[in-house]
Design an enzyme around this catalytic site. Sequence first.
Site, PDB file in Angstrom:
ATOM      1  N   ASP A 165       0.863  -1.178   0.000  1.00  0.00           N
ATOM      2  CA  ASP A 165       0.000   0.000   0.000  1.00  0.00           C
ATOM      3  C   ASP A 165       0.902   1.230   0.000  1.00  0.00           C
ATOM      4  O   ASP A 165       1.739   1.393   0.899  1.00  0.00           O
ATOM      5  CB  ASP A 165      -0.881  -0.030   1.246  1.00  0.00           C
ATOM      6  CG  ASP A 165      -1.884   1.115   1.297  1.00  0.00           C
ATOM      7  OD1 ASP A 165      -1.682   2.129   0.612  1.00  0.00           O
ATOM      8  OD2 ASP A 165      -2.862   1.000   2.054  1.00  0.00           O
ATOM      9  N   ASP A 204      -0.024   7.588  -9.690  1.00  0.00           N
ATOM     10  CA  ASP A 204      -0.600   7.005 -10.901  1.00  0.00           C
ATOM     11  C   ASP A 204      -1.578   5.923 -10.464  1.00  0.00           C
ATOM     12  O   ASP A 204      -1.240   4.741 -10.423  1.00  0.00           O
ATOM     13  CB  ASP A 204       0.517   6.433 -11.767  1.00  0.00           C
ATOM     14  CG  ASP A 204       0.004   5.823 -13.062  1.00  0.00           C
ATOM     15  OD1 ASP A 204      -1.152   6.095 -13.427  1.00  0.00           O
ATOM     16  OD2 ASP A 204       0.768   5.063 -13.694  1.00  0.00           O
ATOM     17  N   THR A 262      -5.960   4.582  -9.788  1.00  0.00           N
ATOM     18  CA  THR A 262      -7.346   4.669 -10.225  1.00  0.00           C
ATOM     19  C   THR A 262      -7.951   5.940  -9.636  1.00  0.00           C
ATOM     20  O   THR A 262      -7.384   6.560  -8.739  1.00  0.00           O
ATOM     21  CB  THR A 262      -8.146   3.450  -9.726  1.00  0.00           C
ATOM     22  OG1 THR A 262      -8.007   3.349  -8.298  1.00  0.00           O
ATOM     23  CG2 THR A 262      -7.642   2.161 -10.358  1.00  0.00           C
TER      24      THR A 262
END
Length: 302
Positions: free
Chosen positions: A154, A175, A177
């Site tokens: 993460d 970069d 979603t």
Amino acid sequence: MVKDIMSKALPTETKGVRVLFGEFVNTDYVYSYLGTIIYAESGMQNIFILENKFWGKMLFINNNLQFTSRDEFIYHESLVHIPVQSTPEGSIKRALICGGGDYGAARELLKYPEIEQVVIVDIDPKIPKLVEEYFPELLPEDPKDPRLKLIVEDAYVMVQRYLEEGKTFDLVIIDSTDPDISEKGVTQELSHALFGIKFHQMLYKLCPKGVVVQQCGTPFTMKNILTETYKTFRKVYPEKEVFCYRTNIPSFGSDNAFIMRCSYPNPEVPKWKELPNVYFYSHEIHRSAFGLPKFWREALAV
């Protein structure tokens, strides 16, 4: 005269399920693609890879198009070369990509011999493997470039760890979603926390004198992602260091927005030599990217 009533079955074409795939863009607004689903998985994220005769291979995460093999270079070159070239030549040595497990941003960064280290931190171990199999064109020219490091973690947690270790970077690229914008408080996207104030406060310490850039969707259909991301940057970074630029990405349907914190003056002026091995980026494109539509500027007047 004989009337044709029945027909032969369609011949088998290829492996995979041939479908009409719909992507919901906004209320009563759907993009549709005819193609063959060649990969599907519902795990950490819902992942589909669709093969389409026009776009080539298409990667969908949680039913949203991430990129196509036909025009991904436009997105990745804009995401990388505009922030890099906004800085004095040679000033970017260490770069961190939060997300970016598709390797596209890393591929572009590694075109600069001056950059000494590129670290990708992506939470989903599936994405790099799928790209290696289905989208090899996104891999760096030398996939084993010693400057490249991939970490499955993460990015929020990894940034915390880097701060504890006292590490710094010259460039941070988010970069990911798009974030969730839910009236019911439902968070599906793993990237949601990467758009928050706390995360950017950490990035300010991790990259105190460099550049931070974040993609923030297509404002024509995602105005709130642009405005909320811009507000976050304005709350965390010095006002004079926050900029917005845009790039038209055909498969996204309209201009994509990028918010950038650049500690160097005049980022709209490119400062590195032009690269020969690119398909979209040029110094001319760089300068024009900072020209925003009037309705964008009105939305950003916060």
